[in-house]
Scaffold this motif. Structure first.
Motif, PDB file in Angstrom:
ATOM      1  N   UNK A 324      -3.356  -3.815  -8.911  1.00 53.41           N
ATOM      2  CA  UNK A 324      -3.069  -2.422  -8.591  1.00 53.41           C
ATOM      3  C   UNK A 324      -1.917  -1.975  -9.464  1.00 53.41           C
ATOM      4  N   UNK A 325      -2.130  -0.871 -10.163  1.00 56.32           N
ATOM      5  CA  UNK A 325      -1.078  -0.290 -10.991  1.00 56.32           C
ATOM      6  C   UNK A 325      -0.727   1.056 -10.368  1.00 56.32           C
ATOM      7  N   UNK A 326       0.439   1.114  -9.718  1.00 57.89           N
ATOM      8  CA  UNK A 326       0.829   2.290  -8.936  1.00 57.89           C
ATOM      9  C   UNK A 326       0.593   3.609  -9.666  1.00 57.89           C
ATOM     10  N   UNK A 327       1.090   3.681 -10.900  1.00 61.29           N
ATOM     11  CA  UNK A 327       0.983   4.947 -11.636  1.00 61.29           C
ATOM     12  C   UNK A 327      -0.280   5.010 -12.504  1.00 61.29           C
TER      13      UNK A 327
ATOM     14  N   UNK B  38     -11.668  -4.795  -9.243  1.00 58.68           N
ATOM     15  CA  UNK B  38     -10.269  -5.008  -8.860  1.00 58.68           C
ATOM     16  C   UNK B  38      -9.678  -3.810  -8.125  1.00 58.68           C
ATOM     17  N   UNK B 155       5.775  -9.384  -3.425  1.00 59.68           N
ATOM     18  CA  UNK B 155       5.004  -8.760  -4.506  1.00 59.68           C
ATOM     19  C   UNK B 155       6.005  -8.160  -5.486  1.00 59.68           C
ATOM     20  N   UNK B 158       2.388  -6.571 -11.563  1.00 60.80           N
ATOM     21  CA  UNK B 158       1.027  -6.894 -11.985  1.00 60.80           C
ATOM     22  C   UNK B 158       0.934  -7.466 -13.388  1.00 60.80           C
ATOM     23  N   UNK B 296       8.769   2.987  -8.499  1.00 57.27           N
ATOM     24  CA  UNK B 296       7.997   3.964  -7.718  1.00 57.27           C
ATOM     25  C   UNK B 296       8.681   5.301  -7.400  1.00 57.27           C
ATOM     26  N   UNK B 301       6.520  10.278  -9.162  1.00 60.00           N
ATOM     27  CA  UNK B 301       5.117  10.087  -9.534  1.00 60.00           C
ATOM     28  C   UNK B 301       4.875   9.906 -11.013  1.00 60.00           C
ATOM     29  N   UNK B 303       5.256   7.966 -14.409  1.00 56.32           N
ATOM     30  CA  UNK B 303       5.496   6.532 -14.637  1.00 56.32           C
ATOM     31  C   UNK B 303       6.865   6.289 -15.281  1.00 56.32           C
TER      32      UNK B 303
END
Lengths: 454, 454
Positions: A324-327, B38, B155, B158, B296, B301, B303
């Motif tokens: 999962x890539x938040x942005x 994914x 976590x 990624x 985040x 929002x 990146x």
């Protein structure tokens, strides 16, 4: 031959140059101390930009510059369609891929339609580094191997994994134990079976490169490493720009497949119509990759990247590992990417890159007769490499290349250098570069070469 | 006890649920096949959002939802000040850090002013994963070690490196050979020297955790691995939200330092006023980290992420390795980050998180008397974890937690779960959450619990 270039002797400002700066520039360079020593600033007299449009930039004093370097602003600085699409989406909603949203689906379908039909899956990240980092993991999961091959001056990213696959970062950066390097496909200097590489057919030159891949894989096997992937961009931009002879990568990819590996096409540099001959660099070479990555030019400056793959190649990774890539793939980034793609189509940046790129390359080539420091001019579309050498030799002349850069900057033209010896001018403007821009560049470049007497 | 949760039995849509969907939602879920396996989609009946404002979201049919999950839209969905700042900067210029620009310098100074004075260097990336990836490399260069400690359900990203430091990704994700895990600081279930952890002092509980660090480092040493860092967020959000007792991390960080390691404070979750008690999570715990990362909530929002460090910790890495992040710290991302920070100050999101968070936590706690499935309510500010258990026990009850999630979604309230057993409701709304929003949540939550008879 010059020795390997390091971070310190390339196109960089250094603190001891501060005394020569105007007070405002000096203050800003001093304030950058807070960013730490890894941040490199271009030019002995750094540029303080505040505005851009098309391929033009303006500094804080209102001085106009011609941009012959920036490929991130692919459809032009501050492109109004991209800005508008991004702003409108940001005003409505920006969230992530765990809710449904049309932007990512529409863009995924649209961008995949530009690729061969075998490439039928796509995932989104924020940077080219993230895309390459993921691509290598996908390739490793698919092949069950760890070994990755790159060229001797490759740059593929800034993550822990991709840094170890990026010899261009210099000798202080440790390389991975399971990676191997093959030589730069240097068509200017290599001699293949007694014949200059520049005179070789694509088959002959590609055969040489395929042989280098075979040697690297054999060495991996002797060390108990299973081959996973060749990671390369099809114009070898960081190595020094080697796009020709068209088709030379065909024997290379065939060999990669024969040896059980996959081809990761790093399209950060050649993709998105840059070469003028095709939307993608691999397409120009007539090859179909297993995995495709891109980043920089994709959303005209918003952090957005992609990794596309054949579904069977993606499956072993994506079917088992959550990613999962938040942005990544958020509605705003997708809106910017879509607008960038729309502009590329509507304004035919591919046609422009081909037409203006050809004029540009010819005009630089024409200067060789009068200026013996220009040893070679290579390129495809709006990506041109211009070798600066010691006259009468092929010896790289980085000091002169840097003097040219700095003098061009004084003439308000921005560019940089690349290649192992840091002597190759990297001419890579926004895709909206015009014939007038070429004229302006050639005029500044000619004046520069005359001033420097080279 | 339930077994370890996997990707398939958590808050996810699965293809076999498609038959129950309306045609439009079904079409969108099918179109997502192109993204590969994914990508996880929340809810049995996925949500198709098109608009947001504050802590409210609207789907394509105009249905309004209360957002009790999204921390990326930290100052509220589509915050007009952030959108405006971003749009204005994008209309002027978006370029990179190799030219001078004031945005990055102003923001760097401003955000560092919120940190302890020892933290005096900052670098910018695009994602929290990139920030943690870099932070680990910086810590390794500084200490000369490779060993990294994380908690059992952490976590941290990624990328190839950070995935191997993220046990929360599940057992299919290989962990690094040089990493070690310490137990979740589970104040609900742990018993320390015969005493429930919830009744321990910060010193006592921190002493237990410091002992776990000692054991992990001893194990590293037996395997010839030198300790580099403890990478942790100070509310252990992925582990299940364990912010108290305040101060328990002091003995832990002292031990990390004693053993020659550094503390990387992953502030992606607790930073930027989330806990209500302080701007940063580490600040709330009264500790000074060696490296700070965030992502985040930083630019609402866009990146954007950061890695800040003590200059002496950063130096061994940054003084030798070139690091360039094309999009990191660009003028548009910095404008969005600055506007987000300005809103946090002007609208006092810290005060709001404290005040509304306290009301929120109390209101959820008050439901425990009537609803025995609620085993524990923990949290700081606007980050609340609510344990769903089998009545009369501390046994995690994930099926009920998932039923609660789905029923809340039917009541137009969005949230999710976390923790080892996937049974902890993760209540983490935008920082602009109001008392009215709390009332709306409690009303929907009460109805949900009554409908489910738990």
């Amino acid at each position: 031959m010059a020795t390997r270039s390091t971070i310190m002797d390339t196109n960089s400002f250094r603190p001891e140059m501060a005394a020569a700066l105007d007070p405002q520039t000096r203050r800003l360079t001093e304030e950058r101390n807070v960013l730490g020593p890894a941040y490199r600033l271009f030019y002995r007299n750094p540029v303080h930009l505040v505005r851009g449009q098309g391929a033009r930039l303006w500094d804080a004093d209102g001085v106009e510059y011609l941009d012959v370097y920036n490929n991130v602003a692919s459809v032009g600085h501050a492109n109004p369609r991209v800005v508008d699409a991004m702003s409108r989406q940001a005003s409505a909603l920006n969230t992530h891929t765990r809710y449904l949203h049309e932007n990512i689906l529409n863009y995924a379908e649209d961008i995949l339609s530009t690729m061969p039909e075998e490439i039928d899956r796509i995932m989104f990240q924020c940077t080219g580094s993230e895309a390459n980092d993921l691509a290598v993991r996908v390739a490793q999961a698919y092949t069950g191997g760890e070994g990755v091959i790159v060229t001797a001056e490759a740059y593929h990213g800034n993550s822990a994994l991709t840094s170890k696959l990026s010899p261009a970062l210099g000798t202080a950066q440790e390389l991975g134990l399971t990676m191997r390097m093959i030589p730069t496909p240097d068509t200017y200097r290599l001699v293949i079976d007694g014949k200059p590489a520049s005179e070789c057919t694509a088959e002959k030159f590609g055969g040489w490169m395929a042989g280098e891949v075979r040697k690297a894989v054999a060495d991996m096997e002797r060390h108990g490493i299973r081959f996973a992937a060749l990671l390369a961009d099809s114009i070898f931009s960081s190595d020094g720009v080697y796009p020709d002879p068209v088709g030379y990568l065909k024997p290379v990819i065939d060999t990669v497949h024969e040896l059980g590996g996959v081809w990761i096409a790093d399209e950060v540099q050649p993709g998105f119509t840059r070469t003028g001959d095709a939307f993608w660099g691999f397409e120009r070479q007539g090859i179909v990759p297993d995995i495709v990555t891109s980043g920089k030019p994709m959303a005209n400056g918003l952090p957005t990247s992609l990794m596309a793959a054949r579904h069977e190649v993606l499956e072993p990774f994506a079917g088992t590992i959550p990613y999962f890539n938040t942005f990544g793939g958020n509605p705003v980034c997708m809106a910017a990417a879509q607008a960038t793609l729309d502009v590329m189509r509507d304004d035919d940046t591919m046609g422009n890159a081909k037409r203006v790129g050809a004029i540009f390359k010819q005009a630089v080539t024409d200067l060789m007769a009068e200026h013996p420091c220009i040893g070679d001019v290579r390129g495809a579309g709006l990506y041109i490499g211009c070798e600066i050498v010691k006259p009468g030799t092929k010896d790289p002349d980085q000091p002169t290349a840097l003097d040219i850069l700095e003098t061009l900057r004084d003439h308000h033209v921005l560019t940089s250098v690349c290649g192992r010896f840091g002597n190759i001018l990297k001419l890579r403007p926004p895709l909206v570069f015009t014939e007038d821009d070429v004229d302006m560049f050639i005029s500044a470049f000619t004046a520069t070469l005359e001033e420097l007497g080279c």
